[in-house]
Design an enzyme around this catalytic site. Structure first.
Site, PDB file in Angstrom:
ATOM      1  N   LYS A   1       0.846  -1.207   0.000  1.00  0.00           N
ATOM      2  CA  LYS A   1       0.000   0.000   0.000  1.00  0.00           C
ATOM      3  C   LYS A   1       0.880   1.255   0.000  1.00  0.00           C
ATOM      4  O   LYS A   1       0.577   2.242  -0.677  1.00  0.00           O
ATOM      5  CB  LYS A   1      -0.952  -0.013   1.210  1.00  0.00           C
TER       6      LYS A   1
ATOM      7  N   GLN B   1      -5.046  -1.896   9.596  1.00  0.00           N
ATOM      8  CA  GLN B   1      -4.841  -3.171   8.903  1.00  0.00           C
ATOM      9  C   GLN B   1      -5.375  -4.333   9.735  1.00  0.00           C
ATOM     10  O   GLN B   1      -5.098  -4.429  10.937  1.00  0.00           O
ATOM     11  CB  GLN B   1      -3.341  -3.346   8.591  1.00  0.00           C
TER      12      GLN B   1
ATOM     13  N   ASP C   1     -11.530   2.250   3.987  1.00  0.00           N
ATOM     14  CA  ASP C   1     -11.730   0.813   3.812  1.00  0.00           C
ATOM     15  C   ASP C   1     -13.210   0.483   3.599  1.00  0.00           C
ATOM     16  O   ASP C   1     -13.543  -0.609   3.145  1.00  0.00           O
ATOM     17  CB  ASP C   1     -11.277   0.064   5.074  1.00  0.00           C
TER      18      ASP C   1
HETATM   19  N1  GUN Z   1      -6.645  -7.174   5.648  1.00  0.00           N
HETATM   20  C1  GUN Z   1      -6.844  -7.846   4.493  1.00  0.00           C
HETATM   21  N2  GUN Z   1      -7.440  -7.036   3.577  1.00  0.00           N
HETATM   22  C2  GUN Z   1      -7.627  -5.841   4.184  1.00  0.00           C
HETATM   23  C3  GUN Z   1      -8.193  -4.605   3.749  1.00  0.00           C
HETATM   24  O1  GUN Z   1      -8.669  -4.447   2.610  1.00  0.00           O
HETATM   25  N3  GUN Z   1      -8.179  -3.593   4.675  1.00  0.00           N
HETATM   26  C4  GUN Z   1      -7.672  -3.758   5.927  1.00  0.00           C
HETATM   27  N4  GUN Z   1      -7.724  -2.703   6.755  1.00  0.00           N
HETATM   28  N5  GUN Z   1      -7.157  -4.898   6.360  1.00  0.00           N
HETATM   29  C5  GUN Z   1      -7.129  -5.936   5.486  1.00  0.00           C
END
Ligand code: GUN
Length: 286
Positions: free
Chosen positions: A54, A98, A121
């Site tokens: 990211k 996350q 998200d």
């Molecule tokens: N863990 C796996 N995929 C995601 C996501 O799209 N966002 C977040 N915050 N955690 C994740």
């Protein structure tokens, strides 16, 4: 012949579109660029890889980021304190925590503490509820990535029979809501299957579009689909030095009309959609 849906190529196109908007709407007007906050807890190696990807994506596009990495033994209160700071910081347009969290953290409590206007998200119940009610909101990045990939490849969802395998909050559930919304893209007829569904093949064999997000390498086999089905593979697994998806590529390739590869399908689309949400948050924040 199966056509592969190239997520890498499309993600690059969307990166360029986002960069152009940042240049036109922000840089040329001497306004600050979008700023994404990322909170990572603990040492989960997959989470660290996802977060690094990211960050790389932010650097590529020209989006500012701030990373808070809390050690494995941090308390829920410490995490809530960092969320509060991100909620209150006017320079953070949107942020993510996350997942998964450490076992001693209450995930629902954490998600509820995020300001919905900064929830890029799309996991907060306010955004999730709006999505279910056909309202505008932040939509989860993977679901948005799937819809965008199909839309840009001119694959119609409206009127199609769509079977989703896996009901996770991050992928299956939001994808089922977006694909069945009374909106464009949307208007699909969706069956959401999961680990307690009896005879999944009964559904997949009838499906025009199958979304596989079940977390089991090679789960969907060619014999489970009809000729010409469209197959979207959301899985990603490291298996004996190979990267595999939830779809058994060798038996599905040749029978499906379209198929997303792993890697290079939904993964890059998901990453770029998070940044698209961050851009929208920044524009909303002007
Ligand atoms: N863990 C796996 N995929 C995601 C996501 O799209 N966002 C977040 N915050 N955690 C994740």
């Amino acid at each position: 012949m199966t056509k592969l849906l190239d997520g890498n190529l499309l993600a690059q196109k969307i990166r360029n579109e986002i960069s152009r908007i940042i240049e036109k709407e922000m840089l040329n007007k001497n306004e600050r660029i979008p700023h994404l906050g990322i909170i990572l807890t603990g040492n989960n190696s997959s989470s660290i890889t996802y977060v690094n990807n990211k960050i790389k994506e932010c650097k590529n596009i020209g989006i500012q980021y701030s990373l808070i990495h809390l050690p494995i033994n941090s308390s829920e209160e410490e995490l809530l304190e960092e969320i509060k700071k991100m909620n209150q910081n006017p320079y953070i347009d949107g942020f993510i925590v996350q997942l998964p969290l450490e076992k001693h953290m209450n995930q629902d409590k954490i998600i509820l503490s995020i300001n919905p206007k900064k929830d890029v998200d799309g996991f907060h119940p306010e955004n999730f509820g709006k999505m279910a009610l056909d309202m505008n909101a932040f939509f989860p990045a993977t679901a948005l990535g799937i819809l965008t990939l199909l839309e840009r490849y001119k694959i119609e969802i409206s009127g199609k029979y769509i079977v989703i395998i896996g009901r996770s909050r991050i992928v299956g559930k939001p994808t089922s809501l977006l694909m069945s919304r009374k909106s464009n893209p949307g208007n699909g007829t969706v069956t959401l299957t999961h680990s307690k569904t009896k005879n999944i093949e009964y559904y997949t064999k009838q499906a025009d579009i199958i979304i596989v997000a079940v977390g089991i390498p090679g789960f969907l086999k060619g014999k489970m689909i009809k000729e010409g089905a469209i197959v979207v593979d959301v899985g990603i697994h490291n298996y004996e030095k190979k990267i595999l998806g939830d779809v058994d590529f060798y038996s599905v390739n040749g029978k499906a009309s379209y198929l997303t590869p792993v890697p290079g399908g939904i993964g890059p689309m998901t990453r770029v959609m998070l940044l698209k949400n961050t851009l929208i948050a920044a524009l909303n924040n002007r």
